[in-house]
Design a protein around this motif. Structure first.
Motif, short mmCIF file in Angstrom:
data_model
loop_
_atom_site.label_atom_id
_atom_site.label_comp_id
_atom_site.label_asym_id
_atom_site.label_seq_id
_atom_site.Cartn_x
_atom_site.Cartn_y
_atom_site.Cartn_z
N VAL A 42 2.99 -15.56 12.09
CA VAL A 42 3.21 -14.05 12.16
C VAL A 42 4.18 -13.66 10.93
O VAL A 42 4.88 -14.49 10.46
CB VAL A 42 3.55 -13.57 13.36
N ALA A 43 4.02 -12.52 10.57
CA ALA A 43 5.08 -12.02 9.59
C ALA A 43 6.36 -12.37 9.96
O ALA A 43 6.44 -12.11 11.23
CB ALA A 43 4.87 -10.72 9.38
N ASP A 44 7.34 -12.57 9.04
CA ASP A 44 8.67 -12.85 9.52
C ASP A 44 9.06 -11.42 10.16
O ASP A 44 10.18 -11.01 10.13
CB ASP A 44 9.50 -13.29 8.43
N GLY A 45 7.85 -10.60 10.83
CA GLY A 45 7.69 -9.50 11.84
C GLY A 45 8.50 -8.37 11.42
O GLY A 45 9.21 -7.84 11.96
N SER A 46 8.94 -8.46 10.12
CA SER A 46 10.18 -7.95 9.78
C SER A 46 10.00 -6.68 9.03
O SER A 46 9.06 -6.17 8.65
CB SER A 46 11.06 -8.76 9.40
N GLU A 47 11.17 -6.19 9.03
CA GLU A 47 11.20 -4.89 8.09
C GLU A 47 11.15 -5.29 6.73
O GLU A 47 10.49 -4.69 5.95
CB GLU A 47 12.90 -4.50 8.33
N ARG A 48 11.05 -6.57 6.28
CA ARG A 48 10.82 -7.07 4.88
C ARG A 48 9.32 -7.01 4.80
O ARG A 48 8.78 -6.31 3.72
CB ARG A 48 11.21 -8.57 4.80
N GLN A 49 8.66 -7.32 5.65
CA GLN A 49 6.92 -7.04 5.50
C GLN A 49 6.59 -5.69 5.41
O GLN A 49 5.83 -5.10 4.69
CB GLN A 49 6.18 -7.90 6.54
N ALA A 50 7.42 -4.98 6.37
CA ALA A 50 7.12 -3.55 6.33
C ALA A 50 7.54 -2.68 4.98
O ALA A 50 6.72 -2.00 4.69
CB ALA A 50 7.77 -2.87 7.53
N HIS A 51 8.40 -3.19 4.45
CA HIS A 51 8.97 -2.70 3.08
C HIS A 51 7.59 -3.08 2.30
O HIS A 51 7.32 -2.17 1.18
CB HIS A 51 10.19 -3.43 2.64
N PHE A 52 7.38 -4.36 2.14
CA PHE A 52 6.39 -5.02 1.10
C PHE A 52 5.08 -3.70 1.53
O PHE A 52 4.53 -3.47 0.50
CB PHE A 52 5.84 -6.28 1.32
N GLU A 53 4.88 -3.84 2.67
CA GLU A 53 3.44 -3.01 2.83
C GLU A 53 3.44 -1.47 2.50
O GLU A 53 2.63 -0.93 1.84
CB GLU A 53 3.02 -3.01 4.35
N ARG A 54 4.82 -1.02 2.36
CA ARG A 54 5.20 0.49 2.12
C ARG A 54 4.80 0.50 0.51
O ARG A 54 4.42 1.41 -0.09
CB ARG A 54 6.50 1.11 2.54
N GLN A 55 5.64 -0.49 -0.17
CA GLN A 55 5.21 -0.63 -1.55
C GLN A 55 3.96 -0.63 -1.90
O GLN A 55 3.48 -0.05 -2.90
CB GLN A 55 6.37 -1.73 -2.06
N LEU A 56 3.16 -1.55 -1.21
CA LEU A 56 1.69 -1.63 -1.64
C LEU A 56 1.04 -0.36 -1.58
O LEU A 56 0.15 0.27 -2.43
CB LEU A 56 1.01 -2.61 -0.58
N LYS A 57 1.24 0.57 -0.46
CA LYS A 57 0.84 1.83 -0.25
C LYS A 57 1.16 2.65 -1.57
O LYS A 57 0.32 3.50 -2.01
CB LYS A 57 1.24 2.33 0.95
N GLN A 58 2.32 2.77 -2.01
CA GLN A 58 2.96 3.68 -3.00
C GLN A 58 2.32 3.21 -4.21
O GLN A 58 1.80 4.03 -5.15
CB GLN A 58 4.43 3.42 -3.34
N ILE A 59 2.16 2.10 -4.59
CA ILE A 59 1.55 1.43 -5.83
C ILE A 59 0.08 2.02 -5.74
O ILE A 59 -0.29 2.49 -6.69
CB ILE A 59 1.54 -0.03 -5.85
N SER A 60 -0.58 1.72 -4.76
CA SER A 60 -2.03 2.08 -4.67
C SER A 60 -2.34 3.51 -5.10
O SER A 60 -3.38 3.99 -5.62
CB SER A 60 -2.61 1.77 -3.44
N GLU A 61 -1.38 4.38 -4.34
CA GLU A 61 -1.60 5.87 -4.90
C GLU A 61 -1.19 6.32 -6.28
O GLU A 61 -1.57 7.38 -6.65
CB GLU A 61 -0.41 6.50 -3.86
N VAL A 62 -0.71 5.56 -7.02
CA VAL A 62 -0.19 5.91 -8.54
C VAL A 62 -1.12 5.12 -9.49
O VAL A 62 -1.15 5.39 -10.52
CB VAL A 62 1.25 5.77 -8.90
N MET A 63 -1.92 4.07 -8.95
CA MET A 63 -2.78 3.43 -9.89
C MET A 63 -4.07 4.01 -9.77
O MET A 63 -4.86 4.64 -8.59
CB MET A 63 -3.09 1.83 -9.43
#
Length: 127
Positions: A42-63
């Motif tokens: 499982v994801a180190d279930g963490s806020e780290r993975q959530a941060h990564f996923e939020r970053q992916l969302k932000q990137i996808s919105e500007v590309m």
């Protein structure tokens, strides 16, 4: 092998500061294949993975095409590569579509969010 192509990300870089493990790695020029993207645990279930996923969302919105480059250069000018483990966790959680190798380069150049996926709220953990 030549240096991978880096794509400009027109937003400010927001580093993960909760642990020494970054979610976007500087100085990592090694590409990875679609076959390498996996995660048994499982994801180190963490806020780290959530941060990564939020970053992916932000990137996808500007590309322009909504795809997220594996190799990127943010507004700070630093070249970075997505963390392979975080990509694997995102795939296991159905955050992203299964990555595909570029047919000419033979490695993953972009990842794409799963349509309908919702990014975790700020401060929310995943797992």
């Amino acid at each position: 092998m030549s240096e991978p192509r880096y794509f400009d990300i027109p937003i400010r870089f927001e580093p993960w500061e909760g642990s020494p493990q970054p979610v976007f790695r500087e100085k990592t020029k090694t590409p990875f294949s679609a076959e390498e993207v996996r995660q048994e645990g499982v994801a180190d279930g963490s806020e780290r993975q959530a941060h990564f996923e939020r970053q992916l969302k932000q990137i996808s919105e500007v590309m322009p095409d909504g795809r997220i480059p594996v190799f990127s250069r943010w507004q700070d000018g630093v070249k970075r590569r997505v963390d392979l483990g975080c990509v694997g966790h995102a795939l296991a959680r159905n955050v992203i579509l299964p990555p595909e190798d570029d047919r000419f380069l033979k490695y993953v150049t972009h990842i794409q969010l799963n349509p309908g996926w919702q990014a975790p709220a700020e401060g929310e953990s995943v797992g």
